[in-house]
Write an enzyme that holds these catalytic residues in place. Structure first.
Site, mmCIF file in Angstrom:
data_model
loop_
_atom_site.group_PDB
_atom_site.id
_atom_site.type_symbol
_atom_site.label_atom_id
_atom_site.label_comp_id
_atom_site.label_asym_id
_atom_site.label_seq_id
_atom_site.Cartn_x
_atom_site.Cartn_y
_atom_site.Cartn_z
ATOM 1 N N LYS A 117 11.537 -7.432 -19.506
ATOM 2 C CA LYS A 117 10.594 -6.332 -19.279
ATOM 3 C C LYS A 117 9.685 -6.577 -18.064
ATOM 4 C CE LYS A 117 10.620 -4.701 -24.035
ATOM 5 N NZ LYS A 117 9.885 -4.374 -25.247
ATOM 6 N N ASP B 285 6.878 1.716 -25.434
ATOM 7 C CA ASP B 285 6.658 0.982 -26.689
ATOM 8 C C ASP B 285 5.387 1.436 -27.413
ATOM 9 O OD1 ASP B 285 8.928 -0.606 -26.688
ATOM 10 O OD2 ASP B 285 7.963 -2.261 -25.619
ATOM 11 N N THR C 121 -2.474 -18.864 -29.155
ATOM 12 C CA THR C 121 -2.990 -19.400 -27.889
ATOM 13 C C THR C 121 -4.145 -18.498 -27.460
ATOM 14 O OG1 THR C 121 -0.712 -20.024 -27.384
ATOM 15 C CG2 THR C 121 -2.280 -20.125 -25.563
ATOM 16 N N LYS D 295 -4.761 -16.338 -24.044
ATOM 17 C CA LYS D 295 -3.961 -15.119 -23.811
ATOM 18 C C LYS D 295 -4.633 -13.902 -24.457
ATOM 19 C CE LYS D 295 0.642 -17.091 -24.039
ATOM 20 N NZ LYS D 295 1.923 -16.789 -24.675
#
Ligand code: NDP
Length: 272
Positions: free
Chosen positions: A66, A102, A153, A156
């Protein structure tokens, strides 16, 4: 006589997109042929160029391409630019239009198919990868009370909060940061279910009336949906509806016609 479309990814054999678009084409009398292309991990651009040379009109793009599709696009829709990821390509003479359907697919599935309002609700989005990034703006457009992003994480999740903070009430944290808080809609946009794993979710974030939504789909309940059910959640949904809705949005971009989705979702659901 038939316009050519395909889904491209690696792996690709599991993809339900050929089935979905063939059904859309039958239903709308649009003469198109839809294939699945397995591209080598380092061969996305070559595979796209080959497809265009064969006369291909458009592609759905799935894992792991993507981001490459985003970079290859010569024109971007606003939502693809915001998501920085592209799941739909449309070829027009020498231009490559990149879109991301999406988020629209997820929102449509939750609001229309599952009859669950997002407006004024408390939403927890698990994960900060490509799928999460693509759905944040469409979720915020529904004006939830709060959108919390939890990721293993943390940097992010913080980065996504920073990127989208001007567009709505958005916070971020580790999973345990949200212990003791209740959410109306909990969306699993991690790939944990692919490996039969469960993110370290505090069990008390659910309430009996919550919707637990896993973007992944398989014949049995995913680990996340099993966990939600153990906490007393009754409203459980997997990503089949999102898959069909994002496909319908791509179909609309390519053909200018919006196909009926409900019967296709029913067709794809595992039979009891
Ligand atoms: P990415 O690889 O871009 O991101 C994966 C995310 O999952 C990261 O946030 C990662 O956390 C997290 N993660 C992975 N394993 C674990 C674990 N064991 N515990 C906690 N967090 C974990 O994947 P995508 O965003 O592209 O895809 C995510 C999912 O969404 C996939 O299952 C995919 O199939 C599904 N999807 C479904 C669609 C549909 O139409 N139904 C459309 C698009 C995606 P970290 O950052 O810490 O590594």
């Amino acid at each position: 006589m038939f316009d050519l479309y395909a889904v491209i990814g690696n792996p690709i054999s599991h993809s339900k997109s050929p089935l979905i678009h063939t059904e859309f084409s039958r239903q709308t009398d649009q003469p198109l042929q839809y294939e699945a292309i397995l591209a080598p991990i380092d061969g996305f651009e070559v595979a796209v160029n080959n497809f265009r040379q064969q006369g291909g009109k458009g592609l759905n793009v799935t894992v792991p391409f993507k981001l490459e599709a985003y970079k290859l696009s010569t024109l971007l829709t606003g939502r693809a630019r915001t998501a920085q990821a592209v799941n739909t390509l449309k070829f027009d003479s020498d231009q490559i239009l990149g879109d991301n359907t999406d988020g629209a697919g997820l929102v449509r599935d939750i609001v229309f198919n599952l009859s669950t309002a997002i407006t004024a609700k408390r939403i927890l989005l698990m994960g900060a990868g490509g799928a999460a990034r693509g759905v944040i703006q469409p979720l915020l457009e529904q004006k939830p009370r709060i959108l919390a992003i939890a990721n293993r994480t943390l940097p992010k999740a913080r980065e996504l909060q920073r990127q989208f903070f001007s567009q709505g009430n958005i916070i971020s944290g580790n999973y345990l940061d949200f212990a003791g808080e209740h959410f109306d809609i909990i969306i699993n946009a991690t790939s944990a279910s692919l490996n039969d794993e469960l993110p370290p979710l505090p069990p008390d974030i659910f309430s009996e009336k919550s919707l637990a939504y896993d973007m992944m789909y398989r014949n049995e309940l995913t680990h996340f949906l099993q966990f939600a059910r153990q906490q007393g959640v009754k409203h459980l949904a997997d990503g089949i509806g999102m898959l069909v809705e994002q496909a319908a949005e791509s179909f609309f971009l390519w053909r200018g016609i919006r196909p009926e989705t409900r019967n296709v979702i029913e067709m794809l659901k595992p039979k009891a």
